[in-house]
Design a protein around this motif. Sequence first.
Motif, PDB file in Angstrom:
ATOM      1  N   ALA A 199     -11.608  25.580 -49.458  1.00  0.00           N
ATOM      2  CA  ALA A 199     -11.883  25.105 -50.819  1.00  0.00           C
ATOM      3  C   ALA A 199     -11.401  23.249 -51.030  1.00  0.00           C
ATOM      4  O   ALA A 199     -12.016  22.589 -51.769  1.00  0.00           O
ATOM      5  N   LEU A 200     -10.325  23.111 -50.487  1.00  0.00           N
ATOM      6  CA  LEU A 200      -9.763  21.599 -50.136  1.00  0.00           C
ATOM      7  C   LEU A 200     -10.814  20.785 -49.598  1.00  0.00           C
ATOM      8  O   LEU A 200     -11.146  19.627 -50.335  1.00  0.00           O
ATOM      9  N   MET A 201     -11.558  21.199 -48.492  1.00  0.00           N
ATOM     10  CA  MET A 201     -12.368  20.502 -47.646  1.00  0.00           C
ATOM     11  C   MET A 201     -13.595  20.349 -48.433  1.00  0.00           C
ATOM     12  O   MET A 201     -14.327  19.390 -48.447  1.00  0.00           O
ATOM     13  N   LEU A 202     -14.119  21.283 -49.187  1.00  0.00           N
ATOM     14  CA  LEU A 202     -15.334  21.143 -50.127  1.00  0.00           C
ATOM     15  C   LEU A 202     -15.123  20.267 -51.259  1.00  0.00           C
ATOM     16  O   LEU A 202     -15.991  19.563 -51.461  1.00  0.00           O
ATOM     17  N   VAL A 203     -13.841  20.466 -51.921  1.00  0.00           N
ATOM     18  CA  VAL A 203     -13.933  19.331 -52.968  1.00  0.00           C
ATOM     19  C   VAL A 203     -13.864  17.886 -52.347  1.00  0.00           C
ATOM     20  O   VAL A 203     -14.481  16.681 -52.970  1.00  0.00           O
ATOM     21  N   LEU A 204     -13.416  17.673 -51.206  1.00  0.00           N
ATOM     22  CA  LEU A 204     -13.125  16.306 -50.298  1.00  0.00           C
ATOM     23  C   LEU A 204     -14.800  16.048 -50.099  1.00  0.00           C
ATOM     24  O   LEU A 204     -14.934  14.709 -50.433  1.00  0.00           O
ATOM     25  N   ILE A 205     -15.523  16.848 -49.631  1.00  0.00           N
ATOM     26  CA  ILE A 205     -16.771  16.515 -49.429  1.00  0.00           C
ATOM     27  C   ILE A 205     -17.927  16.216 -50.506  1.00  0.00           C
ATOM     28  O   ILE A 205     -18.506  15.244 -50.601  1.00  0.00           O
ATOM     29  N   MET A 206     -17.395  17.123 -51.532  1.00  0.00           N
ATOM     30  CA  MET A 206     -18.096  16.596 -52.943  1.00  0.00           C
ATOM     31  C   MET A 206     -17.645  15.304 -53.294  1.00  0.00           C
ATOM     32  O   MET A 206     -18.455  14.577 -53.903  1.00  0.00           O
ATOM     33  N   LEU A 207     -16.578  14.874 -53.110  1.00  0.00           N
ATOM     34  CA  LEU A 207     -16.194  13.514 -53.666  1.00  0.00           C
ATOM     35  C   LEU A 207     -16.678  12.418 -52.903  1.00  0.00           C
ATOM     36  O   LEU A 207     -17.038  11.427 -53.493  1.00  0.00           O
ATOM     37  N   ALA A 236      -7.864  13.089 -44.158  1.00  0.00           N
ATOM     38  CA  ALA A 236      -6.624  13.493 -45.087  1.00  0.00           C
ATOM     39  C   ALA A 236      -6.662  14.829 -45.302  1.00  0.00           C
ATOM     40  O   ALA A 236      -5.536  15.401 -45.050  1.00  0.00           O
ATOM     41  N   GLY A 237      -7.558  15.607 -45.622  1.00  0.00           N
ATOM     42  CA  GLY A 237      -7.869  16.944 -45.596  1.00  0.00           C
ATOM     43  C   GLY A 237      -7.374  17.668 -44.560  1.00  0.00           C
ATOM     44  O   GLY A 237      -6.807  18.649 -44.392  1.00  0.00           O
ATOM     45  N   LEU A 238      -8.017  17.298 -43.275  1.00  0.00           N
ATOM     46  CA  LEU A 238      -7.605  17.980 -42.021  1.00  0.00           C
ATOM     47  C   LEU A 238      -6.204  17.791 -41.726  1.00  0.00           C
ATOM     48  O   LEU A 238      -5.515  18.647 -41.245  1.00  0.00           O
ATOM     49  N   GLY A 267      -5.702  26.705 -40.413  1.00  0.00           N
ATOM     50  CA  GLY A 267      -6.148  25.806 -41.242  1.00  0.00           C
ATOM     51  C   GLY A 267      -7.032  24.704 -40.709  1.00  0.00           C
ATOM     52  O   GLY A 267      -7.940  24.141 -40.927  1.00  0.00           O
ATOM     53  N   GLY A 268      -6.118  24.252 -39.592  1.00  0.00           N
ATOM     54  CA  GLY A 268      -6.681  22.943 -38.699  1.00  0.00           C
ATOM     55  C   GLY A 268      -8.136  23.036 -38.131  1.00  0.00           C
ATOM     56  O   GLY A 268      -8.767  22.322 -38.101  1.00  0.00           O
ATOM     57  N   LEU A 269      -8.277  24.278 -37.506  1.00  0.00           N
ATOM     58  CA  LEU A 269      -9.392  24.570 -36.757  1.00  0.00           C
ATOM     59  C   LEU A 269     -10.647  24.750 -37.716  1.00  0.00           C
ATOM     60  O   LEU A 269     -11.755  23.919 -37.666  1.00  0.00           O
ATOM     61  N   LEU A 270     -10.582  25.487 -38.990  1.00  0.00           N
ATOM     62  CA  LEU A 270     -11.452  25.477 -39.949  1.00  0.00           C
ATOM     63  C   LEU A 270     -11.759  23.945 -40.660  1.00  0.00           C
ATOM     64  O   LEU A 270     -12.943  23.559 -40.825  1.00  0.00           O
ATOM     65  N   ALA A 271     -10.633  23.256 -40.871  1.00  0.00           N
ATOM     66  CA  ALA A 271     -11.034  22.035 -41.461  1.00  0.00           C
ATOM     67  C   ALA A 271     -11.742  21.141 -40.492  1.00  0.00           C
ATOM     68  O   ALA A 271     -12.521  20.278 -41.017  1.00  0.00           O
ATOM     69  N   ALA A 272     -11.430  21.126 -39.044  1.00  0.00           N
ATOM     70  CA  ALA A 272     -12.033  20.516 -38.149  1.00  0.00           C
ATOM     71  C   ALA A 272     -13.550  20.676 -38.045  1.00  0.00           C
ATOM     72  O   ALA A 272     -14.459  19.797 -38.014  1.00  0.00           O
ATOM     73  N   VAL A 273     -13.738  21.944 -38.162  1.00  0.00           N
ATOM     74  CA  VAL A 273     -15.298  22.337 -38.033  1.00  0.00           C
ATOM     75  C   VAL A 273     -16.073  21.770 -39.303  1.00  0.00           C
ATOM     76  O   VAL A 273     -17.057  21.474 -39.235  1.00  0.00           O
ATOM     77  N   ILE A 274     -15.406  21.856 -40.594  1.00  0.00           N
ATOM     78  CA  ILE A 274     -16.225  21.502 -41.576  1.00  0.00           C
ATOM     79  C   ILE A 274     -16.222  20.174 -41.499  1.00  0.00           C
ATOM     80  O   ILE A 274     -17.515  19.536 -41.774  1.00  0.00           O
ATOM     81  N   MET A 275     -15.391  19.394 -41.165  1.00  0.00           N
ATOM     82  CA  MET A 275     -15.456  17.715 -41.112  1.00  0.00           C
ATOM     83  C   MET A 275     -16.352  17.414 -40.044  1.00  0.00           C
ATOM     84  O   MET A 275     -17.132  16.455 -40.115  1.00  0.00           O
ATOM     85  N   LEU A 276     -16.372  18.019 -39.005  1.00  0.00           N
ATOM     86  CA  LEU A 276     -17.478  17.787 -37.952  1.00  0.00           C
ATOM     87  C   LEU A 276     -18.857  17.926 -38.309  1.00  0.00           C
ATOM     88  O   LEU A 276     -19.827  17.187 -38.183  1.00  0.00           O
ATOM     89  N   GLY A 277     -19.080  19.071 -39.294  1.00  0.00           N
ATOM     90  CA  GLY A 277     -20.363  19.485 -39.910  1.00  0.00           C
ATOM     91  C   GLY A 277     -20.790  18.251 -40.725  1.00  0.00           C
ATOM     92  O   GLY A 277     -21.913  17.826 -40.566  1.00  0.00           O
ATOM     93  N   TYR A 278     -19.741  17.791 -41.537  1.00  0.00           N
ATOM     94  CA  TYR A 278     -20.182  16.884 -42.616  1.00  0.00           C
ATOM     95  C   TYR A 278     -20.304  15.446 -41.412  1.00  0.00           C
ATOM     96  O   TYR A 278     -21.296  14.792 -42.141  1.00  0.00           O
TER      97      TYR A 278
END
Length: 301
Positions: A36-44, A59-61, A72-83
């Motif tokens: 949820a946090l990473m999606l909010v930042l991506i939308m921003l 910052a989310g990572l 949390g770190g692995l999932l945030a890293a995957v999401i950040m890499l995807g974006y």
Amino acid sequence: MNTEGEGRKEDEGSVRPVLPMELNLGLWQRLLVTLALMLVLIMLVYFFNIPNPNMILIAGLVVCSSIFGYSGGLLAAVIMLGYTLFFFSTNNDFVTFSDQNVRKVVVSLVGIVVDMLFICELKRAERMAYRRIGRLTEELREDNRLLQELSLIDGLTGVKNRVSLRRDYDDYRYRELFVAMMDLDDFKSINDMHGHEAGDRVLTAMGRNLNEIFGHDYCYRFGGDEFLILWPAGTEEEFRAKLGELIDRSPLIGVGERAACSVGFTRGTVTDENELRSMFSLADRRMYEAKQRGKNTVIGD
């Protein structure tokens, strides 16, 4: 990659301590919060068309890694890499990149991995240190309890000592009590004739008998071979029966030879420490009167 046992069941009966910067959530809850946090930042960054989104997403990572560790770190890293792939790819197709953007993707990937590993390892070390502090705190608490117990118990006889007696004074206020003073007869002769080891065995056995007959809470080693009993009042017949049992179970000194003792007691209601001490003195005088009348003698009222 070691994820420090996240997702595994804790030992039965154990409670995992919650760090000051950690939410007490299950694995799936942590993943959902991270998502949820990473999606909010991506939308921003997407809707506001921020030119360098990694400055925001990092910052989310950092937040997810520092709070949840690897989960949390692995999932945030995957999401950040995807974006990152989405943002730098041609026409946002995730797979086509200009030469310049390839370098940006590589730099971003290295930064994402390094930041995630560094922060998650710090989090893992923090958790290990916190758990170790918890274990040491429990060990220290147990050691303090044992030390306190040892300081209140006579090491030879196993009954309470005079330090414990002073601490217990208030427990006997406004209670009707039998106060008995007991002394082993001719104890010096036991040491002289049979040795101090035999004397110690007699004292140890007497302490054990006192605890078994009257209860550990009410018996004290008053000094040397002298013991004090503070027994909440029942009837005098009951109290004399217990004293009789104590005399019948007098410790063996040698083959066929038992120790003897004299007992003096009184009964009354205690309102303060001075009255209790006065009852000690009266019971002590009656004990010496019992000694004058013969061994294994009880005097009191």
